[in-house]
Write a protein that holds these residues in place. Structure first.
Motif, PDB file in Angstrom:
ATOM      1  N   GLY A   1       0.773  -1.233   0.000  1.00  0.00           N
ATOM      2  CA  GLY A   1       0.000   0.000   0.000  1.00  0.00           C
ATOM      3  C   GLY A   1       0.804   1.282   0.000  1.00  0.00           C
ATOM      4  N   GLY A   2       2.116   1.170   0.106  1.00  0.00           N
ATOM      5  CA  GLY A   2       2.920   2.372   0.076  1.00  0.00           C
ATOM      6  C   GLY A   2       2.956   2.990  -1.309  1.00  0.00           C
ATOM      7  N   GLY A   3       3.551   4.164  -1.396  1.00  0.00           N
ATOM      8  CA  GLY A   3       3.654   4.815  -2.690  1.00  0.00           C
ATOM      9  C   GLY A   3       4.052   6.266  -2.571  1.00  0.00           C
ATOM     10  N   LEU A   4       3.972   6.953  -3.693  1.00  0.00           N
ATOM     11  CA  LEU A   4       4.302   8.387  -3.773  1.00  0.00           C
ATOM     12  C   LEU A   4       2.994   9.169  -3.901  1.00  0.00           C
ATOM     13  N   VAL A   5       2.774  10.079  -2.963  1.00  0.00           N
ATOM     14  CA  VAL A   5       1.561  10.889  -2.978  1.00  0.00           C
ATOM     15  C   VAL A   5       1.923  12.336  -2.705  1.00  0.00           C
ATOM     16  N   GLN A   6       0.941  13.204  -2.897  1.00  0.00           N
ATOM     17  CA  GLN A   6       1.139  14.618  -2.590  1.00  0.00           C
ATOM     18  C   GLN A   6       0.640  14.921  -1.180  1.00  0.00           C
ATOM     19  N   ALA A   7       1.137  15.998  -0.632  1.00  0.00           N
ATOM     20  CA  ALA A   7       0.686  16.429   0.687  1.00  0.00           C
ATOM     21  C   ALA A   7      -0.834  16.606   0.682  1.00  0.00           C
ATOM     22  N   GLY A   8      -1.458  16.101   1.733  1.00  0.00           N
ATOM     23  CA  GLY A   8      -2.907  16.179   1.843  1.00  0.00           C
ATOM     24  C   GLY A   8      -3.632  14.928   1.358  1.00  0.00           C
ATOM     25  N   ASP A   9      -2.925  14.082   0.639  1.00  0.00           N
ATOM     26  CA  ASP A   9      -3.516  12.853   0.131  1.00  0.00           C
ATOM     27  C   ASP A   9      -3.617  11.798   1.236  1.00  0.00           C
TER      28      ASP A   9
ATOM     29  N   TYR B   1       7.707   2.289   6.205  1.00  0.00           N
ATOM     30  CA  TYR B   1       6.767   1.863   7.238  1.00  0.00           C
ATOM     31  C   TYR B   1       6.846   0.346   7.398  1.00  0.00           C
ATOM     32  N   TYR B   2       6.954  -0.077   8.654  1.00  0.00           N
ATOM     33  CA  TYR B   2       7.092  -1.494   8.972  1.00  0.00           C
ATOM     34  C   TYR B   2       5.921  -1.952   9.846  1.00  0.00           C
ATOM     35  N   CYS B   3       5.408  -3.104   9.509  1.00  0.00           N
ATOM     36  CA  CYS B   3       4.430  -3.782  10.352  1.00  0.00           C
ATOM     37  C   CYS B   3       5.200  -4.701  11.293  1.00  0.00           C
ATOM     38  N   ALA B   4       4.721  -4.834  12.513  1.00  0.00           N
ATOM     39  CA  ALA B   4       5.451  -5.660  13.471  1.00  0.00           C
ATOM     40  C   ALA B   4       4.543  -6.270  14.516  1.00  0.00           C
ATOM     41  N   MET B   5       5.009  -7.384  15.039  1.00  0.00           N
ATOM     42  CA  MET B   5       4.491  -7.954  16.273  1.00  0.00           C
ATOM     43  C   MET B   5       5.608  -7.725  17.282  1.00  0.00           C
ATOM     44  N   PRO B   6       5.627  -6.578  17.929  1.00  0.00           N
ATOM     45  CA  PRO B   6       6.780  -6.226  18.743  1.00  0.00           C
ATOM     46  C   PRO B   6       7.021  -7.171  19.919  1.00  0.00           C
ATOM     47  N   GLY B   7       5.983  -7.777  20.420  1.00  0.00           N
ATOM     48  CA  GLY B   7       6.140  -8.660  21.569  1.00  0.00           C
ATOM     49  C   GLY B   7       6.946  -9.908  21.285  1.00  0.00           C
ATOM     50  N   VAL B   8       6.959 -10.319  20.013  1.00  0.00           N
ATOM     51  CA  VAL B   8       7.719 -11.508  19.625  1.00  0.00           C
ATOM     52  C   VAL B   8       8.768 -11.177  18.573  1.00  0.00           C
ATOM     53  N   ASN B   9       8.962  -9.881  18.344  1.00  0.00           N
ATOM     54  CA  ASN B   9      10.023  -9.406  17.447  1.00  0.00           C
ATOM     55  C   ASN B   9       9.879  -9.944  16.027  1.00  0.00           C
ATOM     56  N   TYR B  10       8.654  -9.974  15.520  1.00  0.00           N
ATOM     57  CA  TYR B  10       8.431 -10.305  14.117  1.00  0.00           C
ATOM     58  C   TYR B  10       8.199  -9.013  13.353  1.00  0.00           C
ATOM     59  N   TRP B  11       8.845  -8.899  12.200  1.00  0.00           N
ATOM     60  CA  TRP B  11       8.778  -7.667  11.417  1.00  0.00           C
ATOM     61  C   TRP B  11       8.525  -7.973   9.950  1.00  0.00           C
ATOM     62  N   GLY B  12       7.837  -7.059   9.296  1.00  0.00           N
ATOM     63  CA  GLY B  12       7.701  -7.133   7.861  1.00  0.00           C
ATOM     64  C   GLY B  12       8.910  -6.522   7.178  1.00  0.00           C
ATOM     65  N   GLN B  13       8.874  -6.536   5.847  1.00  0.00           N
ATOM     66  CA  GLN B  13      10.015  -6.058   5.081  1.00  0.00           C
ATOM     67  C   GLN B  13       9.984  -4.544   4.879  1.00  0.00           C
ATOM     68  N   GLY B  14       8.868  -3.935   5.137  1.00  0.00           N
ATOM     69  CA  GLY B  14       8.740  -2.483   5.005  1.00  0.00           C
ATOM     70  C   GLY B  14       8.152  -2.072   3.673  1.00  0.00           C
ATOM     71  N   THR B  15       7.475  -0.939   3.687  1.00  0.00           N
ATOM     72  CA  THR B  15       6.924  -0.360   2.466  1.00  0.00           C
ATOM     73  C   THR B  15       7.194   1.155   2.490  1.00  0.00           C
ATOM     74  N   GLN B  16       7.636   1.672   1.356  1.00  0.00           N
ATOM     75  CA  GLN B  16       8.035   3.079   1.283  1.00  0.00           C
ATOM     76  C   GLN B  16       6.815   3.972   1.093  1.00  0.00           C
ATOM     77  N   VAL B  17       6.758   5.010   1.900  1.00  0.00           N
ATOM     78  CA  VAL B  17       5.751   6.066   1.740  1.00  0.00           C
ATOM     79  C   VAL B  17       6.505   7.365   1.511  1.00  0.00           C
ATOM     80  N   THR B  18       6.226   8.015   0.400  1.00  0.00           N
ATOM     81  CA  THR B  18       6.856   9.279   0.074  1.00  0.00           C
ATOM     82  C   THR B  18       5.776  10.320  -0.173  1.00  0.00           C
ATOM     83  N   VAL B  19       5.863  11.426   0.567  1.00  0.00           N
ATOM     84  CA  VAL B  19       4.877  12.490   0.454  1.00  0.00           C
ATOM     85  C   VAL B  19       5.574  13.738  -0.072  1.00  0.00           C
ATOM     86  N   SER B  20       5.159  14.190  -1.232  1.00  0.00           N
ATOM     87  CA  SER B  20       5.764  15.369  -1.825  1.00  0.00           C
ATOM     88  C   SER B  20       4.982  16.615  -1.428  1.00  0.00           C
ATOM     89  N   SER B  21       5.694  17.723  -1.365  1.00  0.00           N
ATOM     90  CA  SER B  21       5.049  18.986  -0.951  1.00  0.00           C
ATOM     91  C   SER B  21       4.467  19.721  -2.131  1.00  0.00           C
TER      92      SER B  21
END
Length: 114
Positions: free
Chosen positions: A7-15, A94-114
């Motif tokens: 779901g990550g991506g490049l969006v403009q401010a306010g999106d 942005y990373y999803c996690a189960m912090p209690g058991v230290n499981y993490w996703g690979q991450g997804t980039q979110v970029t917000v342009s002005s």
């Protein structure tokens, strides 16, 4: 064990964007454990953005309160982060996690342009 973000991506401010985190069937059921979204911007430490407990309680970092919403779909074993009124300072991996058991996703980039 797999947590897969999308779901990550490049969006403009306010999106808006909605991030998804699908947990594989072999992982804990998301409604039995605290799930969280973290983010890490370039040159900065990873920070907790939002969390939802097994009981459904939520908490947010002050900078995203009233703009971001964490939720979950137990049937799909998926956690979401709805991000509204995005700002350039929300740009991060942005990373999803189960912090209690230290499981993490690979991450997804979110970029917000002005």
């Amino acid at each position: 064990v797999q947590l897969v973000e999308s779901g990550g991506g490049l969006v403009q401010a306010g999106d808006s964007l909605r991030l998804s985190c699908a947990a594989s069937a072999s992982v804990f059921r998301i409604n039995t454990i605290t799930m969280a979204w973290y983010r890490q911007a370039p040159g900065k430490k990873r920070e907790l953005v939002a969390a939802i407990t097994d009981g459904g309680s939520t908490n947010y970092v002050d900078s995203v309160k009233d703009r971001f919403t964490i939720s979950r779909d137990n049937a799909k074993n998926t956690v979401y982060l709805q991000m509204n009124s995005l700002k350039p300072e929300d740009t991060a991996v942005y990373y999803c996690a189960m912090p209690g058991v230290n499981y993490w996703g690979q991450g997804t980039q979110v970029t917000v342009s002005s």
